[in-house]
Design an enzyme around this catalytic site. Structure first.
Site, PDB file in Angstrom:
ATOM      1  N   GLY A  10      -6.775  23.080  22.223  1.00 36.00           N
ATOM      2  CA  GLY A  10      -6.484  24.492  22.449  1.00 36.00           C
ATOM      3  C   GLY A  10      -5.528  25.029  21.392  1.00 36.00           C
ATOM      4  CD  GLN A  11      -5.210  30.708  20.962  1.00 40.19           C
ATOM      5  OE1 GLN A  11      -5.030  31.300  19.903  1.00 40.19           O
ATOM      6  NE2 GLN A  11      -5.134  31.314  22.131  1.00 40.19           N
ATOM      7  CE1 TYR A  58     -12.017  27.602  35.285  1.00 47.22           C
ATOM      8  CE2 TYR A  58     -10.842  29.637  34.834  1.00 47.22           C
ATOM      9  CZ  TYR A  58     -11.986  28.978  35.216  1.00 47.22           C
ATOM     10  OH  TYR A  58     -13.120  29.691  35.523  1.00 47.22           O
ATOM     11  CB  THR A  59      -7.057  29.776  29.249  1.00 43.74           C
ATOM     12  OG1 THR A  59      -8.113  29.211  28.476  1.00 43.74           O
ATOM     13  CG2 THR A  59      -5.840  28.887  29.190  1.00 43.74           C
ATOM     14  CG  ASP A  99       2.009  37.732  29.682  1.00 47.48           C
ATOM     15  OD1 ASP A  99       1.291  36.723  29.517  1.00 47.48           O
ATOM     16  OD2 ASP A  99       1.588  38.885  29.506  1.00 47.48           O
ATOM     17  CE1 TYR A 124      -4.582  31.128  32.907  1.00 47.33           C
ATOM     18  CE2 TYR A 124      -3.477  33.265  32.841  1.00 47.33           C
ATOM     19  CZ  TYR A 124      -3.658  31.991  32.338  1.00 47.33           C
ATOM     20  OH  TYR A 124      -2.890  31.564  31.272  1.00 47.33           O
ATOM     21  CE  LYS A 128      -0.530  28.567  33.057  1.00 47.89           C
ATOM     22  NZ  LYS A 128      -0.677  27.275  32.348  1.00 47.89           N
TER      23      LYS A 128
HETATM   24  N1  LIG Z   1      -3.846  32.224  25.404  1.00 45.02           N
HETATM   25  C1  LIG Z   1      -2.888  33.054  25.799  1.00 45.02           C
HETATM   26  O1  LIG Z   1      -2.872  34.212  25.417  1.00 45.02           O
HETATM   27  C2  LIG Z   1      -1.804  32.561  26.731  1.00 45.02           C
HETATM   28  C3  LIG Z   1      -0.801  33.463  27.127  1.00 45.02           C
HETATM   29  C4  LIG Z   1       0.217  33.007  27.957  1.00 45.02           C
HETATM   30  C5  LIG Z   1       0.209  31.686  28.380  1.00 45.02           C
HETATM   31  N2  LIG Z   1      -0.772  30.852  28.013  1.00 45.02           N
HETATM   32  C6  LIG Z   1      -0.728  29.468  28.482  1.00 45.02           C
HETATM   33  O2  LIG Z   1      -0.457  28.692  27.341  1.00 45.02           O
HETATM   34  C7  LIG Z   1      -1.118  27.440  27.428  1.00 45.02           C
HETATM   35  C8  LIG Z   1      -1.930  27.236  26.176  1.00 45.02           C
HETATM   36  O3  LIG Z   1      -2.864  28.302  26.048  1.00 45.02           O
HETATM   37  P1  LIG Z   1      -3.967  28.262  24.899  1.00 45.02           P
HETATM   38  O4  LIG Z   1      -4.271  29.649  24.487  1.00 45.02           O
HETATM   39  O5  LIG Z   1      -3.585  27.240  23.885  1.00 45.02           O
HETATM   40  O6  LIG Z   1      -5.200  27.738  25.757  1.00 45.02           O
HETATM   41  P2  LIG Z   1      -6.613  27.271  25.239  1.00 45.02           P
HETATM   42  O7  LIG Z   1      -6.753  27.525  23.780  1.00 45.02           O
HETATM   43  O8  LIG Z   1      -7.611  27.826  26.193  1.00 45.02           O
HETATM   44  O9  LIG Z   1      -6.513  25.681  25.429  1.00 45.02           O
HETATM   45  C9  LIG Z   1      -6.480  25.088  26.679  1.00 45.02           C
HETATM   46  C10 LIG Z   1      -7.022  23.689  26.515  1.00 45.02           C
HETATM   47  O10 LIG Z   1      -7.050  23.072  27.801  1.00 45.02           O
HETATM   48  C11 LIG Z   1      -8.281  22.401  27.914  1.00 45.02           C
HETATM   49  N3  LIG Z   1      -8.715  22.185  29.277  1.00 45.02           N
HETATM   50  C12 LIG Z   1      -9.324  23.052  30.119  1.00 45.02           C
HETATM   51  N4  LIG Z   1      -9.694  22.424  31.246  1.00 45.02           N
HETATM   52  C13 LIG Z   1      -9.304  21.131  31.124  1.00 45.02           C
HETATM   53  C14 LIG Z   1      -9.409  19.982  31.933  1.00 45.02           C
HETATM   54  N5  LIG Z   1     -10.038  20.010  33.111  1.00 45.02           N
HETATM   55  N6  LIG Z   1      -8.891  18.828  31.484  1.00 45.02           N
HETATM   56  C15 LIG Z   1      -8.297  18.748  30.279  1.00 45.02           C
HETATM   57  N7  LIG Z   1      -8.166  19.785  29.460  1.00 45.02           N
HETATM   58  C16 LIG Z   1      -8.674  20.972  29.879  1.00 45.02           C
HETATM   59  C17 LIG Z   1      -9.244  23.336  27.211  1.00 45.02           C
HETATM   60  O11 LIG Z   1     -10.477  22.701  26.960  1.00 45.02           O
HETATM   61  P3  LIG Z   1     -11.834  23.612  26.936  1.00 45.02           P
HETATM   62  O12 LIG Z   1     -11.613  24.656  25.885  1.00 45.02           O
HETATM   63  O13 LIG Z   1     -12.902  22.616  26.614  1.00 45.02           O
HETATM   64  O14 LIG Z   1     -11.951  24.205  28.303  1.00 45.02           O
HETATM   65  C18 LIG Z   1      -8.468  23.680  25.967  1.00 45.02           C
HETATM   66  O15 LIG Z   1      -8.612  22.716  24.961  1.00 45.02           O
HETATM   67  C19 LIG Z   1      -1.911  27.479  28.729  1.00 45.02           C
HETATM   68  O16 LIG Z   1      -1.174  26.812  29.711  1.00 45.02           O
HETATM   69  C20 LIG Z   1      -2.020  28.942  29.059  1.00 45.02           C
HETATM   70  O17 LIG Z   1      -2.094  29.143  30.464  1.00 45.02           O
HETATM   71  C21 LIG Z   1      -1.777  31.257  27.185  1.00 45.02           C
END
Ligand SMILES: NC(=O)c1ccc[n+]([C@@H]2O[C@H](COP(=O)([O-])OP(=O)(O)OC[C@H]3O[C@@H](n4cnc5c(N)ncnc54)[C@H](OP(=O)(O)O)[C@@H]3O)[C@@H](O)[C@H]2O)c1
Length: 288
Positions: A10-11, A58-59, A99, A124, A128
């Site tokens: 992920g990111q 799960y995003t 947020d 979601y 969280k």
């Molecule tokens: N993106 C945002 O704007 C944002 C904002 C605020 C907070 N956050 C939080 O920041 C964190 C990182 O976000 P991100 O943007 O880096 O998320 P992301 O790019 O969606 O990455 C999440 C990773 O978790 C993996 N994942 C999903 N289901 C899984 C499972 N059952 N077992 C193992 N891995 C699993 C995903 O795999 P798949 O892609 O194969 O599903 C993906 O590689 C998360 O906790 C998110 O809630 C994100």
């Protein structure tokens, strides 16, 4: 002993592993499935990490409305499993939150502080927040709330807001972007850097880590095109006009002064500056 990082594809997990280098072991699907709790336990017990950073989640915010059980099993129950393991191994645990836990105060105009009472709306956001509550039971915890992440380069980059805007504009489509949700889009490189600073402090607790300032998605999109010198037809619309399935916070700007008070903390630049830094790195990556 390594630092274990979930969500390495992920990111944020990917960027944390990039910055941590040899110190990190990245975990993700398919070998590490958060829904396979027994396998998760076995993997973490074998690794015996010195610190566990839980960035996987799960995003898919809108899809979550249709599969709440799966969303809660990953974001809440699996977080609880990891917290139990961290306690068992006496290992500090960092949970990445969002947020979106502040979704219920649309009239608000003052940034949220860590101690403000969450009001998550939608599956979601509630899942969280439930993950936060599970994290709180282990005293050696960090909860890092961040927002609007972008900035990953490479095969997994396509899903974030900046890449989506650029792709749609290149397809020549007129863009309609929401202009009544205020938050702070944040560059994943800066967020990862701040997290790595934080884990060296052993000052446990909840922290807000986002770039400085605030904007709407429409204004953010305009700034992307201004910096890229692209002439794009873009129209501001309301949340209702956009009509997403899951609710989004109208105001979820996070106050970062708790993090900023740390002596020596790497600063979180203004979101416009962060965007410029990302676009320069992206141009270099793409060979422009
Ligand atoms: N993106 C945002 O704007 C944002 C904002 C605020 C907070 N956050 C939080 O920041 C964190 C990182 O976000 P991100 O943007 O880096 O998320 P992301 O790019 O969606 O990455 C999440 C990773 O978790 C993996 N994942 C999903 N289901 C899984 C499972 N059952 N077992 C193992 N891995 C699993 C995903 O795999 P798949 O892609 O194969 O599903 C993906 O590689 C998360 O906790 C998110 O809630 C994100």
């Amino acid at each position: 002993m390594p630092i274990a990082v979930t969500g390495v594809k992920g990111q944020l997990g990917g960027e944390l592993c990039r910055q941590l280098g040899d110190r990190a072991v990245g975990l993700d699907l398919p070998e590490f499935d958060l829904l396979d709790y027994d396998r998760v336990r076995k993997t973490i017990r074998e690794l015996r990490p010195e610190l566990l950073i839980h960035a996987a989640a799960y995003t898919a915010v809108d899809k979550a409305e249709d599969e709440p059980e799966k969303c809660f099993a990953i974001n809440a129950t699996a977080t609880g499993v990891l917290v139990d393991l961290a306690r068992e191994l006496d290992c500090p645990f960092l949970y990445v939150s969002t947020d979106y836990v502040f979704g219920g105060e649309p009239e608000r105009s003052e940034p949220f502080r860590e101690e403000d009472v969450p009001s998550p709306q939608g599956v979601y956001a509630r899942s969280k927040y439930e993950g936060e509550l599970k994290t709180l039971v282990w005293e050696k915890h960090y909860i890092v709330r961040t927002c609007g992440l972008y900035g990953q380069l490479g095969p997994h980059s396509a899903g974030n807001f900046v890449e989506t805007m650029i792709r749609l504009a290149n397809e020549g489509r007129p863009l309609r972007v929401v202009d009544d949700q205020f938050c702070t889009p944040s560059y994943v490189v800066h967020v990862a850097r701040a997290i790595i600073f934080l884990i060296q402090t052993d000052m446990y607790g909840t922290f807000h880590i986002v770039n400085d300032g605030a904007t709407t998605w429409y204004r953010f999109a305009r700034e992307i095109f201004r910096q890229l010198k692209m002439d794009v037809d873009i129209t501001p619309i309301s949340t209702e006009e956009y009509g997403a399935k899951a609710p989004r916070p109208r105001f979820s700007v996070l106050d970062t002064s708790k993090y900023n008070r740390f002596f020596g903390a790497p600063p979180l630049p203004h979101w416009k500056e962060a965007l410029a830094e990302f676009l320069a790195r992206r141009a270099e990556f793409l060979g422009h």
